[in-house]
Design an enzyme around this catalytic site. Structure first.
Site, PDB file in Angstrom:
ATOM      1  CG  ASP A   1       5.428   3.890  -0.904  1.00 48.15           C
ATOM      2  OD1 ASP A   1       5.341   3.927   0.341  1.00 48.15           O
ATOM      3  OD2 ASP A   1       5.421   2.821  -1.550  1.00 48.15           O
TER       4      ASP A   1
ATOM      5  CD  GLU B   1       5.098  -0.398  -0.734  1.00 43.40           C
ATOM      6  OE1 GLU B   1       4.817   0.023   0.382  1.00 43.40           O
ATOM      7  OE2 GLU B   1       6.201  -0.895  -1.014  1.00 43.40           O
TER       8      GLU B   1
ATOM      9  CB  THR C   1       2.301   0.616   2.475  1.00 45.62           C
ATOM     10  OG1 THR C   1       1.202   0.403   1.597  1.00 45.62           O
ATOM     11  CG2 THR C   1       2.063  -0.170   3.762  1.00 45.62           C
ATOM     12  N   GLY C   2       3.263   2.458   4.985  1.00 45.64           N
ATOM     13  CA  GLY C   2       4.318   2.522   5.996  1.00 45.64           C
ATOM     14  C   GLY C   2       4.076   3.643   6.986  1.00 45.64           C
TER      15      GLY C   2
ATOM     16  CB  ALA D   1      12.374   4.291   0.293  1.00 43.68           C
ATOM     17  CG  ASP D   2      12.208  -0.563   3.740  1.00 40.95           C
ATOM     18  OD1 ASP D   2      11.705  -0.178   4.807  1.00 40.95           O
ATOM     19  OD2 ASP D   2      11.598  -1.273   2.920  1.00 40.95           O
TER      20      ASP D   2
ATOM     21  CB  THR E   1       7.237   7.774   6.005  1.00 36.27           C
ATOM     22  OG1 THR E   1       8.306   7.120   6.691  1.00 36.27           O
ATOM     23  CG2 THR E   1       7.627   9.209   5.706  1.00 36.27           C
TER      24      THR E   1
ATOM     25  N   GLY F   1       7.341  -3.159   4.871  1.00 34.52           N
ATOM     26  CA  GLY F   1       5.968  -3.345   5.341  1.00 34.52           C
ATOM     27  C   GLY F   1       5.215  -4.416   4.562  1.00 34.52           C
TER      28      GLY F   1
ATOM     29  CE  LYS G   1       8.127   1.502  -2.073  1.00 35.07           C
ATOM     30  NZ  LYS G   1       7.812   1.728  -0.641  1.00 35.07           N
TER      31      LYS G   1
HETATM   32  C1  5RP Z   1       6.319  -0.913   2.826  1.00 36.36           C
HETATM   33  C2  5RP Z   1       7.427  -0.035   2.358  1.00 36.36           C
HETATM   34  C3  5RP Z   1       7.692   1.208   3.114  1.00 36.36           C
HETATM   35  O1  5RP Z   1       7.636   2.292   2.253  1.00 36.36           O
HETATM   36  C4  5RP Z   1       9.041   1.120   3.761  1.00 36.36           C
HETATM   37  O2  5RP Z   1       9.111  -0.075   4.524  1.00 36.36           O
HETATM   38  C5  5RP Z   1       9.313   2.322   4.651  1.00 36.36           C
HETATM   39  O3  5RP Z   1       8.488   2.283   5.752  1.00 36.36           O
HETATM   40  P1  5RP Z   1       8.505   3.369   6.890  1.00 36.36           P
HETATM   41  O4  5RP Z   1       7.948   4.616   6.315  1.00 36.36           O
HETATM   42  O5  5RP Z   1       7.614   2.780   7.960  1.00 36.36           O
HETATM   43  O6  5RP Z   1       9.923   3.539   7.368  1.00 36.36           O
HETATM   44  O7  5RP Z   1       8.098  -0.295   1.401  1.00 36.36           O
HETATM   45  O8  5RP Z   1       6.251  -2.093   2.102  1.00 36.36           O
END
Ligand code: 5RP
Length: 220
Positions: free
Chosen positions: A81, A103, A28-29, A83-84, A31, A97, A94
């Protein structure tokens, strides 16, 4: 290159881990949105995707990618997926989102976790990004006190109810030097549904978007 362009780059690069006819775990997110768009445009026919959020489910279904229930599959080859934060051993924060619980469930089904991230996400020590923790609402105040006792400031994410009907706390002030032990400890606090440290389910590979192109970091 902008951060958005780097996300597009790694979203496309992740296609090399997708086998035709397979079932793919999808995170999710923003990316991952790029990955979903790239997958739909690629013409690679997969048997289906197991999704980690309503957001990703809706995006995939709108693009004609079949979405399967996690309960229908007994394993996945790959989970893709974002990551933050990600450290040099593949441990991640993570949940930015709010999808961290699903996840982690889908990641746990997969043999391989492929993280896609722009270079700003790579850190030496996890904790600068506020750590998301999904909690059962009646336990939130006590969990805030528990974080305070270890130097963390936990704030309720206003107006957010997760796909699981729970709340998110975002915790600042932590330096997570032993992610595996931290994850195991916090996960045991009553009322914690999921802590956003992914150490047990760390990445196997990270496709990192940099100004010089996509760098592949392998951790296992
Ligand atoms: C959602 C997440 C996302 O993978 C994380 O927040 C990264 O998001 P983005 O790709 O928008 O930077 O863990 O729960």
């Amino acid at each position: 290159m902008t951060q958005d362009e780097l996300k597009t780059l790694v979203g496309q690069a992740a296609l090399r881990y997708v086998e035709a006819g397979s079932i793919v775990g999808v995170g999710t997110g923003s990316t991952v949105d790029k990955f979903i768009d790239a997958l739909a445009a690629s013409g690679i026919q997969i048997a289906g995707a197991v999704s980690s959020s309503l957001r990703s489910t809706e995006r995939m279904q709108a693009l004609g990618i079949p979405v399967l229930d996690a309960a229908e599959v007994d394993g996945l080859g790959v989970y893709i997926d974002g990551a933050d934060e990600i450290d040099h051993a593949g441990h991640m924060i993570k949940g930015g989102g709010a999808a961290l619980t699903r996840e982690k469930i889908v990641a746990d089904l997969a043999q391989r976790f492929v993280c896609i991230a722009d270079a700003s996400k790579l850190v030496d020590v996890l904790g600068k990004f506020p750590l998301p923790v999904e909690v059962i609402p009646m336990a939130a105040a006590q969990i805030v006190r528990r974080f305070a006792a270890i130097g963390g400031v936990a704030t309720l994410r206003a107006g957010v109810v997760t796909d699981n009907g729970c709340q998110i706390l975002d915790v600042t002030g932590l330096q997570i030097r032993d992610p595996l032990a931290f994850e195991a400890d916090v996960n045991q606090w009553p009322g914690v549904l999921t802590v956003g440290v992914f150490a047990r389910n760390r990445a196997d590979v990270c496709l990192l978007g940099t100004a010089e192109g996509v760098k592949t970091l392998s951790f296992k």
